[in-house]
Structure formats: C-alpha cells, structure tokens
Write an enzyme that holds these catalytic residues in place. Structure first.
Site, PDB file in Angstrom:
ATOM      1  N   ASN A   1     -79.600 190.834 118.208  1.00  0.00           N
ATOM      2  CA  ASN A   1     -80.055 190.993 119.603  1.00  0.00           C
ATOM      3  C   ASN A   1     -79.035 191.824 120.398  1.00  0.00           C
ATOM      4  OD1 ASN A   1     -80.915 190.677 122.237  1.00  0.00           O
ATOM      5  ND2 ASN A   1     -80.463 188.471 122.341  1.00  0.00           N
TER       6      ASN A   1
ATOM      7  N   TYR B   1     -86.648 178.890 114.871  1.00  0.00           N
ATOM      8  CA  TYR B   1     -86.947 180.237 114.375  1.00  0.00           C
ATOM      9  C   TYR B   1     -88.424 180.336 113.979  1.00  0.00           C
ATOM     10  CZ  TYR B   1     -81.902 181.043 114.317  1.00  0.00           C
ATOM     11  OH  TYR B   1     -80.600 181.196 114.689  1.00  0.00           O
TER      12      TYR B   1
ATOM     13  N   CYS C   1     -81.218 184.477 122.926  1.00  0.00           N
ATOM     14  CA  CYS C   1     -81.340 184.121 121.513  1.00  0.00           C
ATOM     15  C   CYS C   1     -80.554 182.848 121.195  1.00  0.00           C
ATOM     16  CB  CYS C   1     -80.896 185.278 120.627  1.00  0.00           C
ATOM     17  SG  CYS C   1     -79.221 185.837 120.922  1.00  0.00           S
ATOM     18  N   HIS C   2     -79.640 182.455 122.114  1.00  0.00           N
ATOM     19  CA  HIS C   2     -78.905 181.202 121.871  1.00  0.00           C
ATOM     20  C   HIS C   2     -79.824 179.990 121.962  1.00  0.00           C
ATOM     21  CE1 HIS C   2     -78.748 181.948 126.274  1.00  0.00           C
ATOM     22  NE2 HIS C   2     -78.839 180.645 126.385  1.00  0.00           N
TER      23      HIS C   2
ATOM     24  N   GLU D   1     -76.493 175.035 129.819  1.00  0.00           N
ATOM     25  CA  GLU D   1     -77.864 174.927 130.308  1.00  0.00           C
ATOM     26  C   GLU D   1     -78.335 173.480 130.352  1.00  0.00           C
ATOM     27  OE1 GLU D   1     -80.504 177.646 128.357  1.00  0.00           O
ATOM     28  OE2 GLU D   1     -79.213 179.381 128.733  1.00  0.00           O
TER      29      GLU D   1
END
Lengths: 233, 174
Positions: free
Chosen positions: A195, A172, A203-204, A230
């Site tokens: 979001n 962050y 945002c993950h 991912e």
C-alpha cells in the site's frame, strides 16, 4: 578552510608562497564542497551553507513554473518519522522510517519523476490531518490522493480500505470478497503490504482471520500501535 | 490544481537521483560560484537570484540530461552564465556601494575590502581569482568557463593575486 582566508593569507604573507599556491587546489575535494567551507560559522562570501530560505524559494519557484513534480516533507509521529510525498494530483506516498525515506524517494524518482524537492507547503494539509489522526481527533482523511503507484487489482483493494471504519478491523478474506474476488486472499495481502498510502488508506485495519494482526509495512509494532490508538479514541 | 508541464518521462533506462539530493550536494559550490562571480554584488541578493535561476534551469533540464553528465560542471557553467546576466542587470541598475545592505555585520571587514578589490580586477583576472580562490574550482574548470586554457587561467589567477597584493598590501605599508 575558507577560500577568502587562503587568498587573504596569500596576499598578506601568512600563507603559502605564491608560486606553489597558484598551483594548489583550494577546495581539497570539490566533489564534496560542503565539507570545509560549510563549517565556517561566519557569513563571508565563501561561506558555503545554502540558507533554508533559499531552498524554500527554489521550491516555490519550481511550483510556480510547474516543475515540482513531487513535493515531500517528513513528519514526526508516534510510529516514527513519516515521509509524505505529493504530486500535483494529491498525496502519492506515505512511508515509514523502516522503509528508508531516501530509498523511497529514489524509487519515486524512477517511477514517477526525478523532479523532487522538499517543499513542506504542498504537504501542509496532509501533515495537519495526520497530526489530528494521531491526536485521536480525526477518524477519516479528506485529502486528495494520487493512486498511480498501485494499479489493477492492487488499486481495487486499497481503494476499498476506507470502507473499513475507524476502530474496526476486517480479515484479508473479507477484503478479497469486497474487492470482488473472494479467492484472492493472498493477492489482498500483497496489495496491503505494498500500500503506497498507509495510515491514510488504513491497511492496518486488515488482520488475519484468527484476529492476529498480521504483517505491516511499518512493522508489527506500528500496526498494533495504530489499532490501539483507534480502539482507545 | 493543474500542472503546466506533465511529469517528465525519464529516458529509457536512465536512473535519476531525486533532484533534492542534487541541490544538497552541489548547492554550496554553486552558491560560492555565484557569490564569487558577482563580486561585491553578492550581498544585495544578486547571488541568491543567480543561484535560484541556476537550479530552476537545472530542474527543468534534469530528466533529459545524459546519464553520464558531470552534474557539478554542468551546474557551474549555468551558474557562470546566470551570474553574468545578474551582473549586467545590476550594472544597468547600480546599487549604492556606500550603504551596507541589511545584513549582520561582517566579522571580517578586511575580507570585505579584499572582496571589493577583487571586483575591480580586469575580467579574466577577476574570474580566475574568484573562481579558483573563492569558489574553490580547479584551474581546468576555470579555463572551461572562461574559454581559455588551463595555463592561461592559472596565469590570470597569478596576475590577479599579484595585482591585489600591490594594491592592498602596499597601500597598507605606505
């Protein structure tokens, strides 16, 4: 019960007496007409189910006449059912099931426009790209996006999210610095938590400085699932 | 892509449900009204046309409607007018009645006969019977659509049923 059956019974004598029947209210609850007649399986004129094709036609005609302010569809995914909603500018909202799709649509009705219809066609490209993402075959989205649900610093923050590459994470604090306000760590957290376009604006990929995942509007499990997807692709 | 109309701003303070919910809730009753109003013409696409035009008009007006509008009554009024428009259009361009449209066979052919007879009733009786018995509207609503009183609508409905009984039942008994 079906209106024509009742009329038929009335005429042919199997039904209630004419005098009392004309006083009756055939649709017992005409506030909820889907109830009795909608369950009639036969195709009679009073069968009350609206064919899907007729609703699709309405959506197509609304689109043609410039009256379809928001089109939406849902999509099954490994993190649950996703709601996709688009204006004529582009994708405006992606919502997880835990957010309550009905309440998300109700919110859109009041913040953008109540002219909302299920219209899968406008979402074809978005649905395809999201499917490809979950299949591990897409690392970036090429969709037109409508950012109107985030303004000011929140919009600054979410527009930076795509700079965090696929399979990577940022803290962050790093995102706050990138958005031009290194002290606004808490505000960055709020921007991510609200979001309007999760998954597409990743945002993950924003995690706590200690490496733990942190909160997520789709729930912590969804966030871990996306990061795992991912990492493995 | 450009839109011809901007997303409609909502009147101050009025909360609106997503229009899709309106279609889900009132789509069936509007379809019944369209089919009832169009008599035997409902199965040549006229009722679908009237239904579609009704909801398109509703979608257009929706953001500006008063907060306390009775959505069902509003839709049924529009559907009544759209059905009459369709009826006029079909009257100028009649469809062959001896040729059944491309549809699954009707499981209840006696209903089809009944439906045809309803279509031949005088106008007030036809609408009263169709809207009350086939569309499921209360006589007060029927009266509003026909521009008469509840008592007159009720009488027209009773006269219509009596006429149907004379034609259908007595024909069979002969």
């Amino acid at each position: 019960m079906n209106g024509i059956n009742e009329l038929s019974a009335l005429l042919y004598g199997a039904g209630p007496d004419l005098d009392t029947a004309t006083d009756g209210t055939p649709a017992a609850d005409d506030r909820n007409p889907r109830g009795p007649a909608g369950t009639a399986p036969d195709e009679s004129p009073t069968d009350a189910t609206v064919p899907r094709a007729l609703r699709d036609r309405l959506a197509a005609e609304a689109q043609r006449d410039g009256l379809l302010d928001i089109a939406y569809r849902t999509l099954d995914s490994p993190v649950g059912s996703l709601l996709l909603a688009a204006t004529d500018q582009g994708l405006v909202r992606v919502a997880f099931a835990v957010e309550g799709h009905d309440s998300v649509l109700a919110g859109l009705a009041n913040t953008v426009s109540p002219r909302i219809l299920a219209a899968p066609t406008r979402l074809d490209a978005a649905a395809r790209e999201v499917d490809e993402y979950f299949a591990g075959r897409r690392t970036r989205f090429g969709l037109a996006l409508d950012y109107r649900l985030a303004s000011g610093f929140r919009r600054e923050v979410i527009m930076r999210l795509v700079d965090i590459g696929y399979g990577r994470t940022a803290s962050y604090a790093e995102l706050a610095a990138a958005a031009g306000n290194p002290k606004a760590v808490r505000a960055v957290g709020t921007a991510c938590a609200r979001n309007p376009l999760p998954i597409v604006l990743p945002c993950h990929r924003v995690v706590r400085s200690d490496g733990s995942p942190g909160g997520y509007l789709g729930g912590p499990d969804a966030k871990r699932a996306l990061l795992a997807l991912e990492a493995s692709s | 892509m450009t839109s011809r109309t901007r997303p409609a701003a909502r009147p101050h303070g009025v909360r609106r449900r997503p229009f899709d919910e309106i279609v889900t809730e009132f789509g069936p009753v509007v379809l019944r009204v369209c089919r009832a109003a169009l008599g035997s013409g409902w199965n040549d696409g006229a009722a679908d046309d009237a239904w579609s035009e009704t909801f398109l008009a509703a979608l257009k007006a929706y953001p500006e409607l008063p907060a306390d509008v009775d959505m069902q009554a509003w839709l049924v009024r529009v559907a009544h007018r759209k059905a009459i428009d369709q009826h006029r259009a079909r009257a100028r361009r009649p469809v062959p009645t001896d040729e059944l449209p491309d549809r699954p066979p009707d499981p209840a052919p006696d209903h089809r006969d009944l439906w045809r007879e309803v279509a031949t009733l005088p106008k007030k009786q036809r609408f009263a019977v169709a809207y009350h018995y086939l569309a499921g509207l209360r006589y007060a609503q029927v009266a509003e659509l026909l521009g008469n009183t509840e008592a007159a609508a009720r009488r027209a409905g009773a006269d219509g049923v009596a006429a149907l009984r004379r034609r259908l039942v007595m024909t069979e008994e002969r």
